[in-house]
Scaffold this motif. Structure first.
Motif, mmCIF file in Angstrom:
data_model
loop_
_atom_site.group_PDB
_atom_site.id
_atom_site.type_symbol
_atom_site.label_atom_id
_atom_site.label_comp_id
_atom_site.label_asym_id
_atom_site.label_seq_id
_atom_site.Cartn_x
_atom_site.Cartn_y
_atom_site.Cartn_z
ATOM 1 N N ARG A 334 89.579 87.329 36.245
ATOM 2 C CA ARG A 334 89.532 88.465 37.161
ATOM 3 C C ARG A 334 90.497 88.216 38.325
ATOM 4 N NH1 ARG A 334 84.125 91.198 36.335
ATOM 5 N NH2 ARG A 334 83.811 90.869 34.101
ATOM 6 N N ARG A 335 90.111 88.581 39.530
ATOM 7 C CA ARG A 335 91.023 88.411 40.661
ATOM 8 C C ARG A 335 90.620 87.278 41.594
ATOM 9 N NH1 ARG A 335 92.830 94.402 42.850
ATOM 10 N NH2 ARG A 335 93.478 95.280 40.843
ATOM 11 N N ARG A 336 89.466 86.689 41.372
ATOM 12 C CA ARG A 336 88.958 85.706 42.320
ATOM 13 C C ARG A 336 89.119 84.269 41.848
ATOM 14 N NH1 ARG A 336 84.797 87.569 46.078
ATOM 15 N NH2 ARG A 336 84.797 89.837 46.125
ATOM 16 N N THR A 337 89.286 84.068 40.573
ATOM 17 C CA THR A 337 89.346 82.706 40.030
ATOM 18 C C THR A 337 90.800 82.254 39.936
ATOM 19 O OG1 THR A 337 87.351 83.084 38.720
ATOM 20 C CG2 THR A 337 88.749 81.228 38.079
ATOM 21 N N CYS A 359 96.168 88.563 38.658
ATOM 22 C CA CYS A 359 95.464 87.282 38.666
ATOM 23 C C CYS A 359 95.938 86.431 39.846
ATOM 24 C CB CYS A 359 95.700 86.527 37.360
ATOM 25 S SG CYS A 359 94.910 87.287 35.922
ATOM 26 N N MET A 360 95.068 85.573 40.357
ATOM 27 C CA MET A 360 95.411 84.684 41.451
ATOM 28 C C MET A 360 96.062 83.427 40.859
ATOM 29 S SD MET A 360 93.201 82.849 44.547
ATOM 30 C CE MET A 360 91.735 83.257 43.718
ATOM 31 N N ALA A 439 89.213 77.071 44.711
ATOM 32 C CA ALA A 439 88.055 77.893 44.355
ATOM 33 C C ALA A 439 87.069 78.005 45.502
ATOM 34 C CB ALA A 439 87.365 77.322 43.120
ATOM 35 N N ARG A 440 86.264 79.071 45.466
ATOM 36 C CA ARG A 440 85.216 79.284 46.454
ATOM 37 C C ARG A 440 83.883 79.376 45.724
ATOM 38 N NH1 ARG A 440 86.575 84.519 49.590
ATOM 39 N NH2 ARG A 440 87.022 85.209 47.466
ATOM 40 N N ASP A 445 81.214 85.117 43.654
ATOM 41 C CA ASP A 445 82.150 84.661 42.635
ATOM 42 C C ASP A 445 81.434 84.393 41.326
ATOM 43 O OD1 ASP A 445 84.320 82.744 44.830
ATOM 44 O OD2 ASP A 445 84.292 84.859 44.300
ATOM 45 N N ALA A 448 80.612 87.695 39.699
ATOM 46 C CA ALA A 448 81.779 88.433 39.217
ATOM 47 C C ALA A 448 82.388 87.803 37.997
ATOM 48 C CB ALA A 448 82.820 88.516 40.339
ATOM 49 N N THR A 449 82.333 86.483 37.930
ATOM 50 C CA THR A 449 83.031 85.783 36.858
ATOM 51 C C THR A 449 82.126 85.508 35.685
ATOM 52 O OG1 THR A 449 84.349 84.711 38.550
ATOM 53 C CG2 THR A 449 84.481 83.791 36.337
#
Length: 455
Positions: A334-337, A359-360, A439-440, A445, A448-449
């Motif tokens: 996704r967009r956070r990982t 993607c990040m 990572a957070r 997170d 979402a993941t």
């Protein structure tokens, strides 16, 4: 040589006399007994090996007019120190009549004798050793940092000598030192495979207490009458226990621990068979082989005890299949990982495709990648990471070794055999670094993941 040194006012200690007798021993034909296999000495610091070899060299230069000796060290500072020490030795009243001059042009230093003999000093890291037409004695200081290239530069020049002698002196190598030459000399000697070589090692017991004075005496025959207790205590204070055992007590690390990616048994100890499906993905790592035919994608997850690693995909690569792989990575990330790639890996070909999918993407520079390798090594050693017990990942780890990067002590994973596939260990290394660095670990997170476990 003993008689010559006596005229110079020099007397060796008992261990030095015994070592010198072995170093200079000859066969029935009058050649040095070690002219083929050479002399290797693994001796701790502050023992007196440079004093002994230095005076042996001076005596031979006096005895044999026209002798050429090369004295090389890995670093310029060490070569300068050796030259400075022997220059002082050459300035003693009984040596002065034998010395012509001691020129120093900055890159190469010499002690020249009136009878045509000479001792030439230089640093191997600066290419010292090339260009000599005849070398009678080659002394390799800091032999624990001695590459095949340096040997190839200098040893052939000894073929022109009527009676050549090679001496390697050093301390047990650090884990990142390019020490194959030194290690092989030790291995061959201990295995009985070097009948034409001499190997001398002074060392304490492998599991010695660093503060045990009996072990100090065992490792250093100059302690305490020449190497004073304060000198040993100074090293003890400034060095880590491991470094002190290596540098001051001459203790060798197990070769298996030094050559492999992780300490023996530690990777195997961190394997688990049933990772939880509830662990959230923290980061994704990607690597591709140099031939661009193989891709590995690994996941780092936040586990109950730290970070868990596993290879999610390892498959053949072609341009046609890249879109499908990118789509799958997008679904996972996704967009956070963070999706992490070594900046020098061919896998960087995925960077623009992944960025198009929002993607990040994190690209590691050389400094960050060495941090990633050393960070995973430490995590495995300390037990703060686990991994899924996967045969292909285990094979990649088993084939990985270490290579030094720069001169500040950094290193990275590499391979000694061309058939070793490093993509799995490289991808989990990137994933682990992403989990630690980028990572957070927050509930949003995780939701979402989602958690993933690949079997």
């Amino acid at each position: 040589m003993r008689d010559t040194l006596a005229l110079l006012g020099i007397a060796f200690d008992p261990w030095q006399r015994g070592a010198a007798q072995l170093i200079l021993s000859k066969d029935a034909e009058g050649f040095y007994a070690t002219t083929v296999g050479g002399v290797t000495m693994s001796i701790p610091r502050q023992v007196g090996k440079t004093f002994m070899i230095g005076w042996i060299v001076f005596a031979l230069c006096i005895i044999f007019p026209g002798l050429t000796v090369t004295w090389s060290a890995h670093k310029k500072d060490t070569a300068d120190e050796a030259f400075g020490g022997m220059k002082s030795m050459s300035a003693t009243p009984r040596m002065v009549p034998h010395i012509d001059r001691t020129p120093d042009n900055g890159s190469e230093q010499k002690i020249e004798f009136k009878n045509g003999s000479r001792v030439v000093f230089g640093a191997r890291e600066r290419g010292f050793g090339r260009g000599f037409t005849k070398v009678d004695i080659a002394v390799f200081d800091e032999a624990q940092i001695l590459t095949e290239r340096a040997v190839d530069d200098m040893v052939p020049a000894q073929n022109a000598s009527a009676n050549a002698l090679t001496v390697m002196i050093g301390t047990p190598p650090k884990p990142i030192d390019p020490s194959e030459i030194f290690e092989e000399a030790r291995r061959a000697a201990l295995a009985g495979d070097a009948p034409d070589a001499l190997y001398i090692e002074f060392s304490a017991d492998e599991k010695a207490d660093p503060d045990d004075r009996k072990q100090w005496r065992k490792a250093n025959p100059s302690y305490p009458h020449r190497t004073k207790e304060k000198a040993m205590l100074r090293m003890r204070r400034k060095l880590t226990p491991e470094s002190f055992k290596r540098e001051a007590l001459g203790v060798w690390d197990e070769l298996a621990n030094r050559k492999t990616a992780f300490p023996t048994g530690k990777w195997e100890e961190r394997a688990i068979e049933n990772p939880s499906n509830d662990w959230p993905i923290a980061a994704i790592g990607i690597d591709m082989n140099p031939e661009r035919t193989w891709v590995s994608v690994s996941l780092a997850m936040f586990s109950d005890d730290g970070i868990h690693l596993e290879v999610a995909e390892t498959e053949s690569f072609n341009d046609a299949g890249s879109a499908e792989l990118v789509s799958w990575i997008k679904k996972m990330a996704r967009r956070r990982t963070p999706v992490v790639i070594d900046g020098f890996s061919p896998a960087r070909t995925f960077e623009p495709l992944l960025k198009e999918e929002k993607c990040m993407v994190r690209i590691l520079g050389s400094a960050e990648f060495t941090q990633a390798c050393m960070g995973l090594h430490d995590a495995v050693k300390e037990g703060s990471v686990s991994h899924f017990d996967q045969e292909h990942l285990n094979s990649s780890v088993a084939g990985a070794t270490k290579k030094a990067v720069g001169k500040a002590g950094a290193w990275a994973f590499t391979r000694d055999e061309l058939d070793v596939d490093l993509t799995q260990i490289m991808s989990v290394t990137c994933a682990h670094f992403g989990a630690v660095k980028f990572a957070r670990k927050i509930a949003a997170d995780a939701e979402a993941t989602g958690g993933v476990s690949v079997c």
